[in-house]
Design a protein around this motif. Structure first.
Motif, short mmCIF file in Angstrom:
data_model
loop_
_atom_site.label_atom_id
_atom_site.label_comp_id
_atom_site.label_asym_id
_atom_site.label_seq_id
_atom_site.Cartn_x
_atom_site.Cartn_y
_atom_site.Cartn_z
N MET A 71 -14.38 -16.01 -1.51
CA MET A 71 -14.01 -14.75 -1.98
C MET A 71 -13.26 -14.91 -3.29
O MET A 71 -12.00 -15.44 -3.28
CB MET A 71 -13.60 -13.81 -0.83
N SER A 72 -13.55 -13.94 -4.33
CA SER A 72 -12.61 -14.10 -5.59
C SER A 72 -11.53 -13.25 -5.41
O SER A 72 -11.29 -12.30 -4.38
CB SER A 72 -13.45 -13.73 -6.60
N LEU A 73 -10.33 -13.53 -6.29
CA LEU A 73 -9.22 -12.60 -5.96
C LEU A 73 -9.56 -11.05 -6.11
O LEU A 73 -8.89 -10.29 -5.83
CB LEU A 73 -8.19 -13.00 -6.88
N LYS A 74 -10.36 -10.78 -7.34
CA LYS A 74 -10.90 -9.50 -7.65
C LYS A 74 -11.56 -8.90 -6.54
O LYS A 74 -11.35 -7.63 -6.16
CB LYS A 74 -11.93 -9.42 -8.86
N GLU A 75 -12.25 -9.56 -5.59
CA GLU A 75 -12.91 -8.85 -4.56
C GLU A 75 -11.97 -8.85 -3.24
O GLU A 75 -11.82 -7.67 -2.79
CB GLU A 75 -14.00 -9.91 -4.06
N ILE A 76 -10.91 -9.75 -3.22
CA ILE A 76 -9.91 -9.40 -2.09
C ILE A 76 -9.08 -8.16 -2.75
O ILE A 76 -8.75 -7.36 -1.79
CB ILE A 76 -8.72 -10.58 -2.39
N ALA A 77 -8.74 -7.96 -4.01
CA ALA A 77 -7.95 -6.87 -4.51
C ALA A 77 -8.91 -5.41 -4.17
O ALA A 77 -8.39 -4.46 -3.85
CB ALA A 77 -7.55 -7.01 -5.85
N ARG A 78 -10.13 -5.59 -4.41
CA ARG A 78 -11.06 -4.25 -4.19
C ARG A 78 -11.13 -4.12 -2.85
O ARG A 78 -11.08 -2.83 -2.59
CB ARG A 78 -12.13 -4.76 -5.01
N GLU A 79 -11.13 -4.87 -1.99
CA GLU A 79 -11.10 -4.82 -0.63
C GLU A 79 -9.93 -4.05 -0.18
O GLU A 79 -9.96 -3.29 0.89
CB GLU A 79 -11.45 -5.93 0.20
N ALA A 80 -8.82 -4.73 -0.61
CA ALA A 80 -7.54 -4.05 -0.31
C ALA A 80 -7.45 -2.70 -0.78
O ALA A 80 -6.97 -1.49 -0.03
CB ALA A 80 -6.38 -4.81 -0.80
N LYS A 81 -7.91 -2.18 -1.77
CA LYS A 81 -8.05 -0.87 -2.60
C LYS A 81 -8.73 0.04 -1.48
O LYS A 81 -8.52 1.12 -1.24
CB LYS A 81 -8.67 -0.96 -3.70
N ASP A 82 -10.01 -0.62 -1.00
CA ASP A 82 -10.81 0.31 -0.13
C ASP A 82 -10.13 0.42 1.14
O ASP A 82 -10.24 1.48 1.78
CB ASP A 82 -12.24 -0.23 0.06
N ALA A 83 -9.50 -0.48 1.83
CA ALA A 83 -8.83 -0.32 2.92
C ALA A 83 -7.63 0.55 2.77
O ALA A 83 -7.43 1.36 3.77
CB ALA A 83 -8.24 -1.73 3.34
N PHE A 84 -7.07 0.78 1.60
CA PHE A 84 -5.96 1.60 1.49
C PHE A 84 -6.57 3.26 1.61
O PHE A 84 -5.94 3.87 2.25
CB PHE A 84 -5.47 1.45 0.01
N SER A 85 -7.87 3.35 1.14
CA SER A 85 -8.54 4.68 1.24
C SER A 85 -8.65 4.83 2.60
O SER A 85 -8.35 5.74 3.38
CB SER A 85 -9.77 4.59 0.22
N SER A 86 -9.13 3.86 3.72
CA SER A 86 -9.37 3.89 5.03
C SER A 86 -8.14 4.31 5.78
O SER A 86 -8.05 5.10 6.66
CB SER A 86 -9.99 2.90 5.50
N ILE A 87 -7.01 3.63 5.59
CA ILE A 87 -5.73 3.72 6.30
C ILE A 87 -5.09 5.17 6.02
O ILE A 87 -4.24 5.68 6.95
CB ILE A 87 -4.63 2.82 5.97
N GLN A 88 -5.46 5.72 4.94
CA GLN A 88 -5.35 7.20 4.81
C GLN A 88 -5.50 8.13 5.76
O GLN A 88 -5.02 9.05 6.06
CB GLN A 88 -5.53 7.67 3.19
N ALA A 89 -6.84 7.87 6.17
CA ALA A 89 -7.21 8.78 7.38
C ALA A 89 -6.85 8.49 8.78
O ALA A 89 -7.08 9.37 9.76
CB ALA A 89 -8.87 8.48 7.25
N LEU A 90 -6.07 7.27 9.00
CA LEU A 90 -5.39 7.23 10.25
C LEU A 90 -4.11 8.12 10.24
O LEU A 90 -3.46 8.40 9.52
CB LEU A 90 -5.00 5.62 10.46
N SER A 91 -4.17 8.44 11.84
CA SER A 91 -2.81 9.12 12.38
C SER A 91 -1.58 8.09 12.50
O SER A 91 -1.70 6.93 12.47
CB SER A 91 -3.15 9.67 13.64
N SER A 92 -0.36 8.88 12.37
CA SER A 92 0.70 8.09 12.46
C SER A 92 0.66 7.40 13.89
O SER A 92 1.12 6.01 14.08
CB SER A 92 2.00 9.21 12.61
N GLU A 93 0.03 8.04 14.93
CA GLU A 93 -0.12 7.09 16.39
C GLU A 93 -0.84 5.85 16.18
O GLU A 93 -0.74 4.75 16.68
CB GLU A 93 -0.67 7.82 17.44
N GLU A 94 -1.95 5.98 15.28
CA GLU A 94 -2.66 4.82 15.25
C GLU A 94 -2.18 3.66 14.34
O GLU A 94 -2.31 2.58 14.72
CB GLU A 94 -4.10 5.23 14.64
N ARG A 95 -1.45 4.20 13.35
CA ARG A 95 -0.61 2.83 12.71
C ARG A 95 0.37 2.50 13.53
O ARG A 95 0.64 1.15 13.55
CB ARG A 95 0.01 3.57 11.47
N ASP A 96 1.17 3.23 14.29
CA ASP A 96 2.12 2.58 15.14
C ASP A 96 1.58 1.64 16.21
O ASP A 96 2.18 0.81 16.82
CB ASP A 96 2.84 3.81 16.05
#
Length: 451
Positions: free
Chosen positions: A1-26
């Motif tokens: 996997m290229s570094l650009k793909e890794i960074a893009r996936e991290a960006k997508d994951a950031f969007s997903s983690i915004q939908a999680l509750s505090s309890e789910e992150r804990d």
């Protein structure tokens, strides 16, 4: 996997983690703690491999003593402290969704400033393998995604801790791509160009590493280039406090960026205080490098220190050097103003301390010294996220924007403005017939969940 793909996936994951509750992150943090506990032996075995290689490099003069110390996870309950840091972060209040400003612009038009995650963090570090766990915990708690880039000296430890984190996250609601781990040194320059995906770079390592990163990226960089901390012994300093505080600031952990490197001593207490301070330091193995005035006093009181080579004359460069070792330089000053001037000229804006019984002098010092941490009668070693109650820290910033000093959860959040209206348009407002005026009335403080 290229570094650009890794960074893009991290960006997508950031969007997903915004939908999680505090309890789910804990919950994800609890799983990381549990996996760390289970895998302790495997992680320490991996760390032993890194230490064996490091000790060879140290013997060959290819690695500094301070870097070697930072690499070791096996000493002084360091592993247990790393684990406890995960729980400490988990137990902190959720940093997201807090409203720091609320204003009624007009009836039915309300403005809120709300804390939110920064985005995708790129953390580049040398030696310290526990950084993987510390920053992962802070990133998850604060709703950020993170790309971690470790140094080659910690490869085995890095891999072992990476496996622990991925195993824990696979059981949680936090997407695996929210924590990305890369290895090769060659990848750093490529990562630093991915400003469309990465929002903040946090370097943790040598002065050379930090300066190189700052000079080779358009992405905002948050960190400190070195920790050149000073302690000033004022004319009315308590002798016992002065001895104890200077000693602790230097010897508690000399490889740390918050260890003192320069002691400034007021001329009026040079003969009464400096010999005792010097003896305590030298008895603990510290090499003390003095200007002419302080050397004359110390050499007369402690001739054995001269004979042993532990008491030496300083050179100009010493006052701009982060030794990260049992070495300390000393300079005599004639006034509080001279001490402040020296610190602001030669210090790294990290942490500086005054030892005094005079409250006015202390306040003047703490106001006048330009540093992330200014202390009165306290060891510089307190400059630490854990000791500040942040759970752990992502690093210490000597920058003057966004965050300063030990960076915990708050340092990994920013804010956004949320405006709630009912169809209003700017053209309705202004001066003249038929125009509305802004009300700009404060609103009660709330959490975003209460809106």
């Amino acid at each position: 996997m290229s570094l650009k793909e890794i960074a893009r996936e991290a960006k997508d994951a950031f969007s997903s983690i915004q939908a999680l509750s505090s309890e789910e992150r804990d919950e994800a943090l609890q799983l990381i703690f549990d996996e760390l506990k289970t895998a302790k032996n495997q992680v320490l075995e991996a760390n032993t491999l890194d230490m064996e290689a490091a000790e060879k490099l140290l013997a060959e003069g290819k690695m500094s003593k301070s870097m070697c110390k930072r690499l070791d996870l096996r000493v002084s309950e360091k592993y247990e402290s790393m684990m406890q840091g995960v729980l400490d972060v988990k137990n902190l209040p959720d940093p997201l969704g807090h409203i720091s400003y609320a204003n009624k612009i007009d009836d039915g038009l309300e403005l809120y400033r709300v804390s939110c995650a920064v985005g995708v963090l790129l953390v580049i570090f040398e030696a310290r393998p526990e950084v993987v766990v510390n920053i992962t915990s802070l990133a998850i708690k604060s709703g950020n995604a993170v790309i971690l880039k470790g140094g080659k000296e910690s490869t085995h430890s890095f891999d072992a801790l990476s496996n622990v984190i991925r195993k824990a996250l696979s059981k949680s609601k936090v997407p695996l791509d929210a924590v990305q781990l890369v290895h090769s040194r060659d990848e750093v320059s490529q990562l630093l160009q991915l400003d469309e995906y990465i929002d903040l770079v946090i370097p943790r390592g040598s002065d050379t590493l930090v300066k190189n990163i700052k000079n080779n990226t358009k992405i905002p960089v948050l960190g400190h280039s070195k920790g050149l901390c000073s302690v000033y012994v004022h004319e009315d300093a308590d002798l016992d406090q002065a001895v104890k505080l200077v000693w602790d600031s230097k010897t508690n952990y000399p490889a740390a960026c918050n260890a003192v490197e320069t002691v400034l001593i007021n001329q009026s207490v040079l003969e009464s205080h400096f010999p005792a301070i010097t003896k305590k330091l030298i008895d603990s193995g510290v090499e003390v490098r003095c200007d002419d005035a302080s050397y004359a006093v110390a050499a007369k009181a402690l001739p054995e220190a001269v004979a042993s080579g532990k008491l030496k004359h300083s050179v100009v460069e010493d006052y701009d050097t982060e030794f990260s070792d049992l070495i300390l330089c000393v300079k005599v000053v004639n006034s509080l103003s001279e001490a402040i001037q020296h610190i602001n000229l030669h210090g790294s804006k990290h942490t500086d301390c005054i030892i005094t019984t005079n409250e006015a002098a202390a306040k003047r010092f703490m106001t006048g010294v330009d540093a992330a941490g200014v202390y009165w009668n306290a060891s510089t070693r307190f400059a630490d996220g854990f000791r500040y109650g942040f759970g752990t820290e992502v690093g210490i910033s000597t920058n003057k924007i966004h965050a300063r000093g030990p960076m915990g959860l708050e340092g990994l959040t920013i804010y956004k403005y949320m405006l709630r209206g009912h169809g209003q348009i700017v053209g309705d407002y202004g001066v003249g017939p038929g125009k509305r005026s802004f009300k700009h009335e404060p609103l009660p403080a709330k959490h975003v969940s209460e809106l």
